[in-house]
Motif scaffolding. Structure first.
Motif, short mmCIF file in Angstrom:
data_model
loop_
_atom_site.label_atom_id
_atom_site.label_comp_id
_atom_site.label_asym_id
_atom_site.label_seq_id
_atom_site.Cartn_x
_atom_site.Cartn_y
_atom_site.Cartn_z
N GLN A 86 0.82 -1.20 0.00
CA GLN A 86 0.00 0.00 0.00
C GLN A 86 0.86 1.26 0.00
O GLN A 86 0.51 2.26 -0.61
CB GLN A 86 -0.92 0.01 1.23
N GLY A 87 1.97 1.20 0.72
CA GLY A 87 2.90 2.32 0.75
C GLY A 87 4.12 2.00 -0.09
O GLY A 87 4.03 1.71 -1.27
N ASP A 88 5.29 2.01 0.56
CA ASP A 88 6.54 1.74 -0.15
C ASP A 88 7.13 0.38 0.15
O ASP A 88 8.17 0.03 -0.39
CB ASP A 88 7.57 2.82 0.21
N ARG A 89 6.50 -0.38 1.01
CA ARG A 89 7.01 -1.71 1.34
C ARG A 89 5.85 -2.62 1.68
O ARG A 89 4.77 -2.15 2.05
CB ARG A 89 8.02 -1.65 2.48
N PRO A 90 6.02 -3.94 1.54
CA PRO A 90 4.91 -4.86 1.76
C PRO A 90 4.53 -4.97 3.22
O PRO A 90 5.35 -4.83 4.12
CB PRO A 90 5.44 -6.19 1.22
N MET A 91 3.25 -5.24 3.45
CA MET A 91 2.80 -5.53 4.80
C MET A 91 3.43 -6.82 5.30
O MET A 91 3.70 -7.72 4.51
CB MET A 91 1.27 -5.76 4.81
N PRO A 92 3.63 -6.94 6.61
CA PRO A 92 4.00 -8.25 7.16
C PRO A 92 2.92 -9.27 6.83
O PRO A 92 1.73 -8.96 6.85
CB PRO A 92 4.06 -7.98 8.67
N ARG A 93 3.34 -10.46 6.52
CA ARG A 93 2.39 -11.51 6.13
C ARG A 93 2.15 -12.42 7.32
O ARG A 93 2.95 -13.30 7.64
CB ARG A 93 2.93 -12.27 4.92
N VAL A 94 1.02 -12.19 7.98
CA VAL A 94 0.64 -12.96 9.15
C VAL A 94 -0.81 -13.40 9.00
O VAL A 94 -1.57 -12.84 8.22
CB VAL A 94 0.81 -12.15 10.44
N ALA A 95 -1.20 -14.40 9.77
CA ALA A 95 -2.59 -14.86 9.73
C ALA A 95 -3.50 -13.74 10.23
O ALA A 95 -3.24 -13.11 11.25
CB ALA A 95 -2.76 -16.10 10.59
N SER A 96 -4.58 -13.50 9.48
CA SER A 96 -5.49 -12.40 9.82
C SER A 96 -6.90 -12.86 10.11
O SER A 96 -7.70 -12.10 10.66
CB SER A 96 -5.54 -11.41 8.64
N GLY A 97 -7.24 -14.09 9.74
CA GLY A 97 -8.62 -14.54 9.89
C GLY A 97 -9.54 -14.01 8.81
O GLY A 97 -10.75 -14.26 8.85
#
Length: 443
Positions: A86-97
């Motif tokens: 969304q910004g300049d780097r990827p979100m951390p990839r964790v379980a979100s449900g």
């Protein structure tokens, strides 16, 4: 029921609970299976089914996701299994449900249509175009229908649902009956799509989708979604003058080299194209304010794109139509008297969040014309902080996706812990770095 696209099919499923017989008319010749059709020109491009959309489909059609998975769709955790930039780097990839589904529009629509056709009190008639409404002076009592190669005839109905899509003539039909047209809000997104399918080798990647969203500082982006048919459905997009992605096959992959995350570029460098790039200039986003009309006829409601046609770049349309179908079901359970006003009030609340997100994002580009209210400027500034912070904080990223997927209301973005992280982390804009690769789905 006028229209057999996703909104119309979902509405037909809901109507089947309250009416003895439901007839769905569509002007297209509907395909037998998962095939693109003329009435859904965006069907060949990447689509998104958000978490709320999947939730509604599983409620209305138990077992549908399992059926679609057997046909090649891929169930995913929307945060863990997808790369969000969304910004300049990827979100951390964790379980979100947040349970989503990677699936092509034709397969999804075919699966829903198959389930609707199996309902004993629903009939779908293709090759039939709606041409107007019947009216007794108080209530809409049916519709005029023109079958292909035949003569126009009248069809009586206790309720007419307009699901004829983005180009519907509902406001014109109302005006012909002596009613005001609903007020419209319109934004030209100035966005060009170019999509291309690539062969996908199962097990080669550890992500099911990559979403590089355009923003105020980067008016271009790309989406790659694993889909049925062992394909990657890839869509490049540019916003504003000089930003259109190339339609030339040799230059297509080169466009992705400038994205902040390298994964789409790496994917296209080795994947086999399955056809030529397909170009589409996105039409205007239009919201019709039926809920603000002073007079409404009983016997008629609009749904889906007939109420609000979104910028498809944000993948909201099918999920909003699903949520509106649930509101229509609940409104019908409360009785038919005053149904349109009751339903439109609820549908407006469904539309508010995705409309503010999409239009706010469009208006963040100075080339896009539209009213920039104080609310719009505030939300854009805050969402920019949220998006920047989402690359550093899993909590911020998860909360943003919960709201964007219509699983939480917008006030959830203003919880104290989220605000603090957004204000602190959102001011930092370091260079993009590859995200860690935790255990997750392989496609």
């Amino acid at each position: 029921m006028l229209g057999a696209s996703m909104a119309g099919l979902l509405a037909a499923r809901v109507l089947s609970e309250s009416f003895a017989n439901v007839t769905v008319f569509d002007r297209d010749t509907l395909p037998e299976g998962a095939t693109n059709r003329r009435g859904v020109p965006q069907g060949e491009h990447s689509h998104g089914l958000l978490a709320r959309g999947r939730q509604v489909l599983e409620e209305l059609f138990p077992g549908l996701v399992t059926e679609l998975t057997a046909e090649g769709a891929i169930p995913v955790d929307i945060m863990r299994d997808c790369v969000w930039v969304q910004g300049d780097r990827p979100m951390p990839r964790v379980a979100s449900g947040l349970a989503g589904l990677c699936v092509s529009r034709p397969l999804l629509e075919a699966g829903v249509r198959r389930r609707v056709l199996a309902l004993p009190n629903v009939v779908v008639l293709d090759g039939h175009e709606a041409t107007g409404l019947l009216f007794d002076g108080v209530k809409v009592t049916g519709a005029k229908v023109l079958p292909a190669g035949g003569s126009e005839h009248e069809v009586a109905a206790d309720l007419v649902v307009d699901a004829t899509g983005r180009g519907n003539r509902g406001p014109t039909w109302l005006a012909a009956l002596g009613f005001e047209r609903p007020a419209e809000e319109r934004v030209e997104p100035l966005t060009v799509y170019v999509s291309r399918d690539y062969r996908r080798v199962p097990g080669q990647q550890d992500f099911a989708a990559v979403i590089n969203s355009p923003n105020a500082g980067r008016p271009f982006g790309a989406v790659a979604i694993a889909a049925d048919g062992d394909r990657w459905m890839v869509t490049l997009l540019g916003v504003g003058a000089g930003q259109a992605p190339p339609s030339d096959p040799d230059a297509y992959a080169d466009f992705t080299a400038k994205l902040p995350d390298p994964r789409v570029h790496e994917l296209l460098a080795t994947a086999e194209p399955l056809g030529p790039p397909l170009r589409m200039r996105l039409p205007a986003s239009v919201r019709r304010r039926y809920e603000r009309m002073t007079r409404l006829p009983d016997g008629l409601v609009a749904i889906g794109d007939a109420i609000c046609a979104f910028n498809p770049a944000y993948g909201q349309g099918m999920t909003v139509a699903a949520a509106e179908a649930i509101e229509l079901r609940d409104a019908l359970r409360a009785g038919r008297e005053g149904l349109p006003r009751r339903f439109y009030a609820k549908a407006a609340k469904v539309v508010d969040v995705p409309w503010d997100i999409a239009v706010g994002a469009d208006l963040a580009n100075p080339e896009v014309q539209g009213e920039r209210t104080g609310k719009t400027r505030f939300l854009n500034a805050y969402v920019a902080r949220i998006q920047a912070a989402s690359g550093h904080s899993a909590a911020v990223g998860r909360r943003f996706l919960q709201v964007a997927n219509l699983m939480k209301a917008p006030p959830a973005l203003f919880a104290p812990g989220i605000v603090a992280r957004a204000l602190w982390l959102g001011r930092r804009r370091p260079a993009a770095v590859p995200a860690a690769r935790p255990e997750k789905v392989t496609v």
